[in-house]
Design a protein around this motif. Sequence first.
Motif, PDB file in Angstrom:
ATOM      1  N   ASP A 130       0.814  -1.209   0.000  1.00 34.68           N
ATOM      2  CA  ASP A 130       0.000   0.000   0.000  1.00 34.68           C
ATOM      3  C   ASP A 130       0.852   1.264   0.000  1.00 34.68           C
ATOM      4  N   GLY A 131       2.151   1.099  -0.192  1.00 37.52           N
ATOM      5  CA  GLY A 131       3.019   2.266  -0.273  1.00 37.52           C
ATOM      6  C   GLY A 131       2.811   2.999  -1.585  1.00 37.52           C
ATOM      7  N   ARG A 132       3.099   4.264  -1.589  1.00 39.05           N
ATOM      8  CA  ARG A 132       3.001   5.075  -2.792  1.00 39.05           C
ATOM      9  C   ARG A 132       4.310   5.836  -2.994  1.00 39.05           C
ATOM     10  N   PRO A 133       4.999   5.566  -4.096  1.00 37.92           N
ATOM     11  CA  PRO A 133       4.663   4.629  -5.174  1.00 37.92           C
ATOM     12  C   PRO A 133       4.905   3.182  -4.759  1.00 37.92           C
ATOM     13  N   SER A 134       4.394   2.254  -5.541  1.00 42.00           N
ATOM     14  CA  SER A 134       4.558   0.840  -5.247  1.00 42.00           C
ATOM     15  C   SER A 134       5.993   0.400  -5.519  1.00 42.00           C
ATOM     16  N   LEU A 135       6.332  -0.778  -5.028  1.00 43.39           N
ATOM     17  CA  LEU A 135       7.682  -1.308  -5.263  1.00 43.39           C
ATOM     18  C   LEU A 135       7.934  -1.499  -6.756  1.00 43.39           C
ATOM     19  N   PHE A 136       6.938  -1.984  -7.477  1.00 44.30           N
ATOM     20  CA  PHE A 136       7.120  -2.172  -8.915  1.00 44.30           C
ATOM     21  C   PHE A 136       7.411  -0.845  -9.609  1.00 44.30           C
ATOM     22  N   THR A 137       6.685   0.199  -9.236  1.00 47.01           N
ATOM     23  CA  THR A 137       6.927   1.526  -9.823  1.00 47.01           C
ATOM     24  C   THR A 137       8.329   2.012  -9.497  1.00 47.01           C
ATOM     25  N   LEU A 138       8.755   1.803  -8.265  1.00 40.03           N
ATOM     26  CA  LEU A 138      10.105   2.208  -7.876  1.00 40.03           C
ATOM     27  C   LEU A 138      11.164   1.425  -8.648  1.00 40.03           C
ATOM     28  N   ALA A 139      10.918   0.138  -8.865  1.00 43.13           N
ATOM     29  CA  ALA A 139      11.877  -0.676  -9.608  1.00 43.13           C
ATOM     30  C   ALA A 139      11.981  -0.206 -11.052  1.00 43.13           C
ATOM     31  N   VAL A 140      10.851   0.131 -11.668  1.00 43.90           N
ATOM     32  CA  VAL A 140      10.871   0.656 -13.036  1.00 43.90           C
ATOM     33  C   VAL A 140      11.588   2.001 -13.074  1.00 43.90           C
ATOM     34  N   LEU A 141      11.341   2.852 -12.077  1.00 41.72           N
ATOM     35  CA  LEU A 141      12.047   4.130 -11.994  1.00 41.72           C
ATOM     36  C   LEU A 141      13.552   3.909 -11.843  1.00 41.72           C
ATOM     37  N   SER A 142      13.933   2.887 -11.069  1.00 42.14           N
ATOM     38  CA  SER A 142      15.347   2.561 -10.901  1.00 42.14           C
ATOM     39  C   SER A 142      15.978   2.158 -12.231  1.00 42.14           C
ATOM     40  N   ILE A 143      15.246   1.361 -13.015  1.00 39.88           N
ATOM     41  CA  ILE A 143      15.755   0.971 -14.332  1.00 39.88           C
ATOM     42  C   ILE A 143      15.941   2.200 -15.210  1.00 39.88           C
ATOM     43  N   PHE A 144      14.998   3.126 -15.153  1.00 39.15           N
ATOM     44  CA  PHE A 144      15.083   4.341 -15.968  1.00 39.15           C
ATOM     45  C   PHE A 144      16.318   5.171 -15.620  1.00 39.15           C
ATOM     46  N   VAL A 145      16.528   5.429 -14.311  1.00 39.68           N
ATOM     47  CA  VAL A 145      17.669   6.269 -13.934  1.00 39.68           C
ATOM     48  C   VAL A 145      18.992   5.552 -14.218  1.00 39.68           C
ATOM     49  N   ALA A 171      24.287  10.545  -8.050  1.00 43.79           N
ATOM     50  CA  ALA A 171      23.597  10.835  -6.791  1.00 43.79           C
ATOM     51  C   ALA A 171      22.114  10.491  -6.895  1.00 43.79           C
ATOM     52  N   VAL A 172      21.500  10.795  -8.043  1.00 41.62           N
ATOM     53  CA  VAL A 172      20.096  10.449  -8.265  1.00 41.62           C
ATOM     54  C   VAL A 172      19.916   8.933  -8.242  1.00 41.62           C
ATOM     55  N   VAL A 173      20.816   8.221  -8.915  1.00 39.45           N
ATOM     56  CA  VAL A 173      20.754   6.758  -8.941  1.00 39.45           C
ATOM     57  C   VAL A 173      20.844   6.191  -7.530  1.00 39.45           C
ATOM     58  N   ALA A 174      21.777   6.718  -6.738  1.00 39.69           N
ATOM     59  CA  ALA A 174      21.963   6.207  -5.377  1.00 39.69           C
ATOM     60  C   ALA A 174      20.700   6.399  -4.539  1.00 39.69           C
ATOM     61  N   ILE A 175      20.062   7.558  -4.666  1.00 35.23           N
ATOM     62  CA  ILE A 175      18.855   7.836  -3.877  1.00 35.23           C
ATOM     63  C   ILE A 175      17.711   6.917  -4.290  1.00 35.23           C
TER      64      ILE A 175
END
Length: 280
Positions: A130-145, A171-175
């Motif tokens: 129930d977190g926002r964003p979801s783990l899947f969204t964060l993982a996709v964002l990680s792939i993008f950065v 620095a963005v990637v690390a965060i």
Amino acid sequence: MSSNDAGLSVPDWPTSFGSLYKIPHLVGGVKFEHTHRMIAQFVGFLSIILAIWTWRADTRRWMKYLGVTALSLVIAQGILGGLTVLLYLPPAISSAHAALAQTFFCVVVLIAVFTSRNWVEEIPRIEDDDGRPSLFTLAVLSIFVLYVQLILGAMFRHHGLSWWPHVLNAAVVAIVLAWTSVRALSRYSGIDSVRRPAITMLALMIAQLCLGFVAFLTRVAWGHDAVQPELPMVVSTVAHVAVGALLLATTAVLAVQAWRHSPVAVREHIPSRERKPVAA
């Protein structure tokens, strides 16, 4: 190849010094360039076998297409590699060549995951996120950065950009990757197939930051006046690129595992009588 400045040591393509099959005298940069081509040909041969095998042996239609995708990527990779020679190492094409190589690597790693016994036989455990964003969204964002970082690094190595955009984006990637790892370990700590890539991703990110610092010191701070790349420069840069590829592939694995264990994915692909109850 860019680590050794050997990209144009063999000046023609698809031939090598006018021949398709003769091995040239392996001296200087020719040793690195021609060996690179022979390894690429072997990878292409294995990709043909993989595509045929997947198409014939796997009953899942999307897996058949994934095998063909891997073969298509390695063909495109070879064409881009040839264009870098014919067009004298243009930064844009050389950077696309580097990015496509890591994309092919990720696809092959995912094929290995999708054909593993755990993926085929395991019934996914549902975990609400129930977190926002979801783990899947964060993982996709990680792939993008990570892709942005990959392109910036490739442009720097091929003299298309300065070093500072790559360093700033680190620095963005690390965060983003730290955020993704923490979310995975806090929400999915009981699921090994999510926890393991999350821990691996965090460890690889720390190693990558350290290797990036060493590569910066050897190539930019200390070696900017070097006539030819010295051994510390080559080793640190190659290690930095290799760990970057592992990091991108691990993040891709985390993304598919996060999707697989989400309620939406399980409802779509697992019959209702086989589902495990949602964890409280």
